[in-house]
Write an enzyme that holds these catalytic residues in place. Structure first.
Site, PDB file in Angstrom:
ATOM      1  N   LYS A 199      77.187  -7.434  52.485  1.00 49.71           N
ATOM      2  CA  LYS A 199      78.102  -8.013  51.625  1.00 49.71           C
ATOM      3  C   LYS A 199      79.344  -8.790  52.303  1.00 49.71           C
ATOM      4  O   LYS A 199      79.842  -9.912  51.850  1.00 49.71           O
ATOM      5  CB  LYS A 199      78.729  -7.261  50.371  1.00 49.71           C
ATOM      6  CG  LYS A 199      79.877  -7.553  49.545  1.00 49.71           C
ATOM      7  CD  LYS A 199      79.258  -8.786  48.530  1.00 49.71           C
ATOM      8  CE  LYS A 199      80.252  -9.322  47.641  1.00 49.71           C
ATOM      9  NZ  LYS A 199      80.039 -10.540  46.973  1.00 49.71           N
ATOM     10  N   ASN A 224      81.546   1.266  62.562  1.00 50.57           N
ATOM     11  CA  ASN A 224      81.183  -0.112  62.001  1.00 50.57           C
ATOM     12  C   ASN A 224      81.654  -1.281  62.977  1.00 50.57           C
ATOM     13  O   ASN A 224      82.982  -1.072  63.225  1.00 50.57           O
ATOM     14  CB  ASN A 224      81.961  -0.354  60.574  1.00 50.57           C
ATOM     15  CG  ASN A 224      81.761  -1.591  60.133  1.00 50.57           C
ATOM     16  OD1 ASN A 224      81.013  -2.448  60.548  1.00 50.57           O
ATOM     17  ND2 ASN A 224      82.372  -1.905  58.890  1.00 50.57           N
ATOM     18  N   GLY A 225      81.090  -2.342  63.466  1.00 54.78           N
ATOM     19  CA  GLY A 225      81.510  -3.027  64.249  1.00 54.78           C
ATOM     20  C   GLY A 225      80.416  -3.274  65.555  1.00 54.78           C
ATOM     21  O   GLY A 225      79.517  -2.981  65.285  1.00 54.78           O
ATOM     22  N   GLU A 240      69.331 -16.803  48.422  1.00 54.78           N
ATOM     23  CA  GLU A 240      69.580 -15.514  48.754  1.00 54.78           C
ATOM     24  C   GLU A 240      69.083 -14.399  47.896  1.00 54.78           C
ATOM     25  O   GLU A 240      68.807 -13.220  48.517  1.00 54.78           O
ATOM     26  CB  GLU A 240      70.978 -15.263  48.990  1.00 54.78           C
ATOM     27  CG  GLU A 240      71.871 -15.333  47.927  1.00 54.78           C
ATOM     28  CD  GLU A 240      73.424 -15.040  48.273  1.00 54.78           C
ATOM     29  OE1 GLU A 240      73.768 -14.420  49.065  1.00 54.78           O
ATOM     30  OE2 GLU A 240      74.103 -15.752  47.550  1.00 54.78           O
ATOM     31  N   TRP A 249      73.772  -1.076  58.960  1.00 55.67           N
ATOM     32  CA  TRP A 249      73.249  -2.511  59.128  1.00 55.67           C
ATOM     33  C   TRP A 249      73.049  -2.869  60.468  1.00 55.67           C
ATOM     34  O   TRP A 249      73.771  -2.918  61.317  1.00 55.67           O
ATOM     35  CB  TRP A 249      74.135  -3.469  58.382  1.00 55.67           C
ATOM     36  CG  TRP A 249      73.441  -4.850  58.160  1.00 55.67           C
ATOM     37  CD1 TRP A 249      72.981  -5.105  56.996  1.00 55.67           C
ATOM     38  CD2 TRP A 249      73.638  -6.057  58.953  1.00 55.67           C
ATOM     39  NE1 TRP A 249      72.391  -6.513  56.902  1.00 55.67           N
ATOM     40  CE2 TRP A 249      72.868  -7.036  57.944  1.00 55.67           C
ATOM     41  CE3 TRP A 249      74.090  -6.403  59.962  1.00 55.67           C
ATOM     42  CZ2 TRP A 249      72.753  -8.188  58.345  1.00 55.67           C
ATOM     43  CZ3 TRP A 249      74.133  -7.586  60.502  1.00 55.67           C
ATOM     44  CH2 TRP A 249      73.500  -8.534  59.750  1.00 55.67           C
ATOM     45  N   CYS A 270      77.998  -2.209  57.916  1.00 54.85           N
ATOM     46  CA  CYS A 270      77.932  -0.826  57.827  1.00 54.85           C
ATOM     47  C   CYS A 270      79.096  -0.235  56.787  1.00 54.85           C
ATOM     48  O   CYS A 270      80.038  -1.105  56.870  1.00 54.85           O
ATOM     49  CB  CYS A 270      78.351  -0.319  59.421  1.00 54.85           C
ATOM     50  SG  CYS A 270      77.114  -0.999  60.460  1.00 54.85           S
ATOM     51  N   HIS A 292      65.558 -41.003  52.563  1.00 58.61           N
ATOM     52  CA  HIS A 292      65.764 -41.436  54.124  1.00 58.61           C
ATOM     53  C   HIS A 292      65.087 -40.342  54.810  1.00 58.61           C
ATOM     54  O   HIS A 292      65.192 -40.010  56.043  1.00 58.61           O
ATOM     55  CB  HIS A 292      67.251 -41.339  54.468  1.00 58.61           C
ATOM     56  CG  HIS A 292      67.993 -42.439  53.685  1.00 58.61           C
ATOM     57  ND1 HIS A 292      67.891 -43.621  54.413  1.00 58.61           N
ATOM     58  CD2 HIS A 292      68.710 -42.796  52.771  1.00 58.61           C
ATOM     59  CE1 HIS A 292      68.803 -44.825  53.659  1.00 58.61           C
ATOM     60  NE2 HIS A 292      68.933 -43.881  52.813  1.00 58.61           N
ATOM     61  N   LYS A 331      72.559 -19.786  45.963  1.00 62.96           N
ATOM     62  CA  LYS A 331      72.271 -18.509  45.068  1.00 62.96           C
ATOM     63  C   LYS A 331      70.710 -18.235  44.928  1.00 62.96           C
ATOM     64  O   LYS A 331      70.516 -17.157  44.994  1.00 62.96           O
ATOM     65  CB  LYS A 331      73.049 -18.914  43.811  1.00 62.96           C
ATOM     66  CG  LYS A 331      73.767 -18.085  43.181  1.00 62.96           C
ATOM     67  CD  LYS A 331      75.131 -17.504  43.668  1.00 62.96           C
ATOM     68  CE  LYS A 331      75.231 -17.161  45.159  1.00 62.96           C
ATOM     69  NZ  LYS A 331      76.581 -16.965  45.765  1.00 62.96           N
ATOM     70  N   ARG A 377      77.291  -3.263  50.491  1.00 63.60           N
ATOM     71  CA  ARG A 377      77.641  -3.939  51.533  1.00 63.60           C
ATOM     72  C   ARG A 377      76.251  -4.386  52.419  1.00 63.60           C
ATOM     73  O   ARG A 377      76.297  -5.121  53.503  1.00 63.60           O
ATOM     74  CB  ARG A 377      78.441  -2.942  52.479  1.00 63.60           C
ATOM     75  CG  ARG A 377      79.811  -2.797  51.977  1.00 63.60           C
ATOM     76  CD  ARG A 377      80.625  -1.687  52.558  1.00 63.60           C
ATOM     77  NE  ARG A 377      80.956  -2.076  54.046  1.00 63.60           N
ATOM     78  CZ  ARG A 377      82.119  -2.545  54.271  1.00 63.60           C
ATOM     79  NH1 ARG A 377      82.958  -3.018  53.186  1.00 63.60           N
ATOM     80  NH2 ARG A 377      82.535  -3.075  55.432  1.00 63.60           N
ATOM     81  N   GLU A 437      76.062 -24.768  46.580  1.00 66.53           N
ATOM     82  CA  GLU A 437      76.133 -23.337  46.106  1.00 66.53           C
ATOM     83  C   GLU A 437      75.085 -23.120  45.324  1.00 66.53           C
ATOM     84  O   GLU A 437      74.528 -21.812  45.313  1.00 66.53           O
ATOM     85  CB  GLU A 437      77.428 -23.378  45.349  1.00 66.53           C
ATOM     86  CG  GLU A 437      77.804 -21.833  44.699  1.00 66.53           C
ATOM     87  CD  GLU A 437      77.539 -20.761  45.659  1.00 66.53           C
ATOM     88  OE1 GLU A 437      77.711 -20.823  46.812  1.00 66.53           O
ATOM     89  OE2 GLU A 437      77.720 -19.325  45.391  1.00 66.53           O
TER      90      GLU A 437
END
Ligand code: M6R
Length: 606
Positions: free
Chosen positions: A601, A99-100, A486, A75, A2, A502, A483, A27, A479
């Site tokens: 974000k 937010n939270g 996402e 969010w 948020c 394996h 990338k 965000r 990484e």
């Protein structure tokens, strides 16, 4: 996560709130809303979807007009994205943005329902709004304090009381919030870029401090309600740094920012050609003190730690354990006062990393954070901090933050190796000079993106993909894989090349492209054997390796060559094509590159 904004001053506040909210879009969010004092009444407009959907609503319903208001991008955590669940929440008396996560919201809700309150939304936030209303007896600060005594969890709150028009109250715990000031105007925001159009001056709100904003003045109170003075800070970047410029997306701009970001991060930490971390408290004496090192972080920041582990263990011979923060905090790690815990975070606000830091401190370990956002919670709470100087990273997919995190890990590794007599001063100088040469090499790589664009065109219809490598290349390919997945939404995994046989090789067909990273000369032949195995099973193979390596067509379908530098430093250059491949694939698939679906974000909730 948020985003919160608030404005009080002479400007038309809806415009300011919308502009500031747009700067927090990065965000991640799924709905947006504002509340404005209009003719002494609190009026609210909110909408599921993007800020554009909110604007469309305003166009049809009429814009709220006033000079004081709060805004929010949500969010979703408690309850689906919907108009009703969007913030602000409250009633005619008190309205909030949050937010939270309020962990004990069910208990509070039961308490309030018994008092006759009826809830409209499924959110935890609405319980805080109604509790404020319930406890309010005319004194906003006393009311806020009483409410905070009851709530458990994390919060940043912007609050408006009808009895106090043109005034905003703000408070936070474990969720970021700044208070910014201009000429006769004041703002609240989750992050500095939200207000840079108007001012660079801001205060960092500390845990449970309360700020009271009106146009001419900002006051702060501690958790007992006593007035306090706070230090005014000035942002060290401007609005331009947080803009895309001529680039089509923030991600590609930030990939191009990398050479400068490395230079700005390492140059002040090199003296006479040697790493110098004294300014952050990392003296050579201290570097001799540690038995074990732990690196704790999430996502891309954790991947930087994986590279750090290989490098530190290889040259300094100190054992390094890398943990995902959400695992570390619950696995009861064995820590002593001879251990160093390194927390890595771009935002400095990631909830799991912050809690891991607190756990490490409680267990007596030394803590060092590698953080990009100045004054963020992780930076403020750790014993030592090395700030990376990447500037604002807006794209959800982290690129330049990873790069500067790597560069700090190299400096730490060189300093540790030298301090512990595992490396001569001459070798330390040579490697430090190689690190200083990396930005120029990245500039060269960025001049010719065509190979990466071509690879993206070959991958665009893939549904699954494998990255393989050994040693440092394996750490790096994690990484690369993150990338790609996402932002392109192609499923991909990273595998230690030697581990394929394996089990996982059973998945390899002509529908499973493989990106093989082979930059470590001592492991090259072994990795190439694994590459041949996947090629023999029909995979389309992209090989990322040194320019100087001749690669036959029967080994790989496409080679991406990299300039020569010490193998130890190859992750810093080899990551660039992996970033570019992910970027161009996402573009070709028509995705929202900078704001991939469902992601935020800065992950400020557990
Ligand atoms: O702000 P932080 O560095 O603590 O964030 C950690 C992760 O959430 C972050 O790196 C995430 O994995 C990125 N979206 C990856 O590109």
């Amino acid at each position: 996560m948020c985003g919160i904004v608030g404005y009080v001053g002479a400007r038309e506040c809806t415009e300011v709130l919308l502009n500031s909210l747009s700067k927090l879009e990065y965000r991640g969010y799924d709905s947006a809303g504002i509340a404005v004092f209009e003719n002494g009444e609190i009026k609210t407009q909110k909408s599921k979807g993007k800020i554009a959907d909110l604007v469309a609503k305003m166009d049809s319903e009429g814009k709220l007009m006033g000079h004081c208001g709060i805004g929010h991008t949500r969010w979703a955590t408690h309850g689906e994205p919907s108009d009703i669940n969007s913030h602000p929440h409250g009633n005619a008396n008190v309205t909030i943005v949050h937010n939270g996560i309020i962990e004990n919201y069910k208990k509070i809700k039961e308490f309030l329902e018994k008092k006759g309150y009826v809830f409209e939304s499924e959110t935890d936030t609405e319980t805080v709004a109604k509790l404020l209303d319930c406890f309010y007896e005319g004194n906003p600060i006393a009311t806020i304090q009483r409410v905070l005594d009851e709530v458990e969890g994390s919060y940043a709150l912007g609050i408006m009381f009808r009895d106090y028009p043109n005034r905003i109250y703000a408070v936070r715990k474990d969720s970021p919030l700044i208070v910014a000031v201009g000429d006769d105007e004041a703002f609240i925001a989750s992050d500095v870029p939200a207000v840079l159009k108007y001012t660079k001056k801001y205060y960092l709100l500390d845990q449970d401090e309360i700020a009271v904003l009106d146009s001419g003045r900002v006051e702060f109170f501690d958790d007992h309600g006593a007035p306090i003075k706070k230090q005014l800070l000035v942002a060290d970047f401007d609005e331009e740094a947080a803009k895309k410029g001529n680039y089509p997306h923030y991600m590609i701009k930030e990939i191009h920012d990398q050479p400068t970001a490395i230079r700005t991060t390492i140059t002040p930490r090199i003296t006479d050609g040697m790493p110098d971390l004294e300014e952050c408290g990392m003296t050579y004496d201290r570097l001799r003190d540690y038995n074990n090192i732990f690196v704790v972080a999430c996502g891309t920041a954790m991947h930087a730690g994986l590279v750090g582990k290989y490098v530190i263990e290889k040259i300094a011979r100190i054992s390094v354990t890398v943990d995902v923060a959400s695992e570390f905090r619950y696995r009861d790690p064995i820590l002593t006062d001879k251990d160093l815990v390194i927390l890595v975070s771009q935002s400095g606000e990631t909830a799991d990393t912050l809690e891991a830091l607190r756990l490490a401190k409680r267990n007596g370990a030394d803590t060092l954070s590698i953080v990009n956002v100045k004054g963020s919670s992780i930076a403020r709470e750790s014993d030592m901090v090395i700030y990376t100087h990447a500037g604002p990273e807006i794209s959800v997919a982290s690129t330049k933050a990873y790069m500067v995190q790597l560069s700090v890990f190299y400096l730490i590794a060189f300093a540790l190796a030298y301090a512990n007599d595992k490396m001569t001063a001459e070798e330390c100088r040579r490697l430090t000079a190689q690190l200083q040469a990396v930005p120029e090499q990245i500039e060269e790589i960025l001049k010719t993106p065509e190979d990466c664009q071509y690879v993206a065109s070959q991958l665009v219809n893939a549904e699954n993909l494998l990255y393989i490598g050994r040693g440092l290349d394996y750490a790096l390919s994690m990484e690369g894989s993150l990338k790609l997945k996402e932002i392109s939404y192609i499923h991909s995994e990273s595998y230690a090349a030697g581990e394929l046989k394996h089990g996982t090789i059973s998945l390899v067909t002509d529908e499973m492209p493989v990106i093989a990273v082979a930059t470590q000369r001592d492991l090259y032949d072994k990795t190439i054997s694994n590459v041949k195995e996947v090629k023999a099973r029909g995979a389309y193979v992209v090989l990322v390796t040194h320019d100087s390596k001749e690669v036959d067509n029967d080994v790989a379908d496409c080679k991406i060559g990299l300039p020569t530098i010490d193998d130890l430093l190859m992750p810093m250059t080899a990551v660039v094509p992996l970033q570019l491949i992910a970027y161009y694939t996402s573009v070709l698939r028509g995705n929202d590159v900078d704001k991939p679906r469902k992601l935020a974000k800065s992950v400020t909730v557990e």
